[in-house]
Motif scaffolding. Sequence first.
Motif, PDB file in Angstrom:
ATOM      1  N   THR A 197       0.857  -1.186   0.000  1.00 29.56           N
ATOM      2  CA  THR A 197       0.000   0.000   0.000  1.00 29.56           C
ATOM      3  C   THR A 197       0.892   1.234   0.000  1.00 29.56           C
ATOM      4  OG1 THR A 197      -0.123   0.261   2.403  1.00 29.56           O
ATOM      5  CG2 THR A 197      -1.694  -1.271   1.392  1.00 29.56           C
ATOM      6  N   ALA A 198       0.290   2.378  -0.162  1.00 35.12           N
ATOM      7  CA  ALA A 198       1.056   3.634  -0.183  1.00 35.12           C
ATOM      8  C   ALA A 198       1.758   3.887   1.137  1.00 35.12           C
ATOM      9  CB  ALA A 198       0.123   4.800  -0.521  1.00 35.12           C
ATOM     10  N   SER A 199       1.199   3.370   2.225  1.00 39.93           N
ATOM     11  CA  SER A 199       1.792   3.599   3.548  1.00 39.93           C
ATOM     12  C   SER A 199       2.673   2.438   4.005  1.00 39.93           C
ATOM     13  CB  SER A 199       0.686   3.836   4.578  1.00 39.93           C
ATOM     14  OG  SER A 199      -0.213   2.736   4.600  1.00 39.93           O
ATOM     15  N   GLY A 200       2.876   1.458   3.136  1.00 41.67           N
ATOM     16  CA  GLY A 200       3.731   0.331   3.496  1.00 41.67           C
ATOM     17  C   GLY A 200       3.042  -1.000   3.259  1.00 41.67           C
ATOM     18  N   LEU A 201       3.726  -2.065   3.653  1.00 44.72           N
ATOM     19  CA  LEU A 201       3.220  -3.414   3.434  1.00 44.72           C
ATOM     20  C   LEU A 201       2.199  -3.775   4.507  1.00 44.72           C
ATOM     21  CD1 LEU A 201       3.806  -5.819   1.462  1.00 44.72           C
ATOM     22  CD2 LEU A 201       5.245  -6.747   3.289  1.00 44.72           C
ATOM     23  N   VAL A 202       1.079  -4.342   4.075  1.00 39.92           N
ATOM     24  CA  VAL A 202       0.033  -4.811   4.981  1.00 39.92           C
ATOM     25  C   VAL A 202      -0.045  -6.327   4.888  1.00 39.92           C
ATOM     26  CG1 VAL A 202      -2.454  -4.828   5.428  1.00 39.92           C
ATOM     27  CG2 VAL A 202      -1.305  -2.687   4.865  1.00 39.92           C
ATOM     28  N   VAL A 203      -0.147  -6.989   6.026  1.00 43.01           N
ATOM     29  CA  VAL A 203      -0.349  -8.441   6.053  1.00 43.01           C
ATOM     30  C   VAL A 203      -1.807  -8.703   6.392  1.00 43.01           C
ATOM     31  CG1 VAL A 203       0.278 -10.622   7.143  1.00 43.01           C
ATOM     32  CG2 VAL A 203       2.038  -8.888   6.726  1.00 43.01           C
ATOM     33  N   ARG A 204      -2.504  -9.364   5.480  1.00 39.61           N
ATOM     34  CA  ARG A 204      -3.935  -9.620   5.655  1.00 39.61           C
ATOM     35  C   ARG A 204      -4.181 -11.105   5.901  1.00 39.61           C
ATOM     36  NH1 ARG A 204      -7.243  -6.266   1.736  1.00 39.61           N
ATOM     37  NH2 ARG A 204      -6.523  -4.770   3.310  1.00 39.61           N
ATOM     38  N   ALA A 205      -4.938 -11.408   6.940  1.00 45.58           N
ATOM     39  CA  ALA A 205      -5.303 -12.790   7.274  1.00 45.58           C
ATOM     40  C   ALA A 205      -6.646 -13.110   6.625  1.00 45.58           C
ATOM     41  CB  ALA A 205      -5.392 -12.956   8.781  1.00 45.58           C
ATOM     42  N   LYS A 206      -6.666 -14.185   5.821  1.00 47.55           N
ATOM     43  CA  LYS A 206      -7.857 -14.523   5.055  1.00 47.55           C
ATOM     44  C   LYS A 206      -8.249 -15.978   5.306  1.00 47.55           C
ATOM     45  CE  LYS A 206      -7.881 -12.956   0.809  1.00 47.55           C
ATOM     46  NZ  LYS A 206      -7.447 -12.691  -0.598  1.00 47.55           N
ATOM     47  N   SER A 207      -9.538 -16.203   5.493  1.00 47.55           N
ATOM     48  CA  SER A 207     -10.075 -17.549   5.664  1.00 47.55           C
ATOM     49  C   SER A 207     -10.494 -18.114   4.324  1.00 47.55           C
ATOM     50  CB  SER A 207     -11.281 -17.519   6.613  1.00 47.55           C
ATOM     51  OG  SER A 207     -10.931 -16.996   7.875  1.00 47.55           O
ATOM     52  N   LYS A 208     -10.592 -19.436   4.247  1.00 49.51           N
ATOM     53  CA  LYS A 208     -11.138 -20.077   3.049  1.00 49.51           C
ATOM     54  C   LYS A 208     -12.667 -20.050   3.074  1.00 49.51           C
ATOM     55  CE  LYS A 208      -7.202 -21.388   1.232  1.00 49.51           C
ATOM     56  NZ  LYS A 208      -6.712 -20.817  -0.044  1.00 49.51           N
ATOM     57  N   PRO A 214     -11.921 -11.266   6.398  1.00 45.88           N
ATOM     58  CA  PRO A 214     -10.470 -11.098   6.575  1.00 45.88           C
ATOM     59  C   PRO A 214     -10.187 -10.000   7.593  1.00 45.88           C
ATOM     60  CG  PRO A 214     -11.194 -10.085   4.533  1.00 45.88           C
ATOM     61  CD  PRO A 214     -12.396 -10.801   5.083  1.00 45.88           C
ATOM     62  N   PHE A 215      -8.974 -10.002   8.113  1.00 44.90           N
ATOM     63  CA  PHE A 215      -8.556  -8.912   8.989  1.00 44.90           C
ATOM     64  C   PHE A 215      -7.074  -8.651   8.766  1.00 44.90           C
ATOM     65  CE2 PHE A 215      -8.143 -12.792  11.539  1.00 44.90           C
ATOM     66  CZ  PHE A 215      -6.868 -12.686  12.072  1.00 44.90           C
ATOM     67  N   ASP A 216      -6.654  -7.422   9.045  1.00 45.48           N
ATOM     68  CA  ASP A 216      -5.271  -7.028   8.829  1.00 45.48           C
ATOM     69  C   ASP A 216      -4.469  -7.150  10.116  1.00 45.48           C
ATOM     70  OD1 ASP A 216      -5.858  -6.498   6.220  1.00 45.48           O
ATOM     71  OD2 ASP A 216      -6.017  -4.317   6.480  1.00 45.48           O
ATOM     72  N   ILE A 217      -3.223  -7.577   9.959  1.00 48.70           N
ATOM     73  CA  ILE A 217      -2.283  -7.628  11.068  1.00 48.70           C
ATOM     74  C   ILE A 217      -1.613  -6.262  11.151  1.00 48.70           C
ATOM     75  CG2 ILE A 217      -0.284  -8.790  12.052  1.00 48.70           C
ATOM     76  CD1 ILE A 217      -2.679 -10.645  11.700  1.00 48.70           C
ATOM     77  N   THR A 218      -1.838  -5.554  12.244  1.00 46.94           N
ATOM     78  CA  THR A 218      -1.284  -4.210  12.396  1.00 46.94           C
ATOM     79  C   THR A 218      -0.090  -4.231  13.350  1.00 46.94           C
ATOM     80  OG1 THR A 218      -2.845  -3.718  14.182  1.00 46.94           O
ATOM     81  CG2 THR A 218      -3.517  -3.147  11.942  1.00 46.94           C
ATOM     82  N   ALA A 219       0.703  -3.170  13.294  1.00 43.73           N
ATOM     83  CA  ALA A 219       1.946  -3.115  14.059  1.00 43.73           C
ATOM     84  C   ALA A 219       1.711  -3.129  15.563  1.00 43.73           C
ATOM     85  CB  ALA A 219       2.732  -1.867  13.665  1.00 43.73           C
ATOM     86  N   ASP A 220       0.529  -2.702  16.013  1.00 41.43           N
ATOM     87  CA  ASP A 220       0.270  -2.656  17.452  1.00 41.43           C
ATOM     88  C   ASP A 220      -0.243  -3.982  18.001  1.00 41.43           C
ATOM     89  OD1 ASP A 220      -2.078  -2.420  16.005  1.00 41.43           O
ATOM     90  OD2 ASP A 220      -3.069  -1.170  17.500  1.00 41.43           O
ATOM     91  N   MET A 221      -0.403  -4.991  17.153  1.00 42.58           N
ATOM     92  CA  MET A 221      -0.878  -6.300  17.601  1.00 42.58           C
ATOM     93  C   MET A 221       0.282  -7.144  18.138  1.00 42.58           C
ATOM     94  SD  MET A 221      -3.584  -7.574  14.687  1.00 42.58           S
ATOM     95  CE  MET A 221      -5.207  -6.876  14.528  1.00 42.58           C
TER      96      MET A 221
END
Length: 238
Positions: A197-208, A214-221
């Motif tokens: 993304t424009a603000s950096g790399l995002v890691v997204r957790a996705k189910s089948k 889905p939800f995003d893994i943020t730096a404060d987690m």
Amino acid sequence: MDDMTLHRKRRLRELISAKPYLGNQQAFAAAAGLSKGRVTQLLDPQDSFGELSAKRIAIKLELGDPRYFELGFTSDSAAPVKLVGLPSIAKNSSDLVIPQFDAGGGMGGGKLLLDDQPGVIKSWHVDHEWLRQNVRHHTGPQNLCIVTGFGPSMRPMFNPGDPLLVDRGVTVCETDAVYFFRVGKHGFIKTLQRIPTASGLVVRAKSKNPDYDPFDITADMDFAVLGKVLTVWKSEQF
């Protein structure tokens, strides 16, 4: 020499033979803060390998349990040695024992919560040919473990109760794949996707399962990758 000392030496030989050392005693000695001569002594069947020395090495190498070299000890010399936490060669057998993931070790003291887990698969005994044919890419047999599938979020990839083979040698998300990870004290098995993304790399957790968002893994987690899922065996009810 007593049986416990022999057990510690067997564990030590297996550890040195596995990744990342691959039999390199000098590399192991450097990591453990020992001289190569001291490692040679510890491996020698005629020399002692006491509890205190074993604990110091386990702590220095961050093996997860100060009693690492005592784990799986049995006084029954005819019984297989089940080593807790890492795969091993069963005593008097060429089988590889792939253990259940230690949910307690996942939190470094607390217990990792695996919601909706319908019981667990304790371990697998496989031979090296099976591993070579079915699991060709992994960081080493000592890093393999079994995680029993929990919850319905990954259907139809697998069902709750199905066995998953996980490589604990993978502790970062460098490629898009299915990972076993935790957020706080809760465990998850999901696809992790790296999204620029424009603000950096995002890691997204996705189910089948499309019922799960889905939800995003943020730096404060409080997030940690516990391993990469290599293979799943999906059950079918008849």
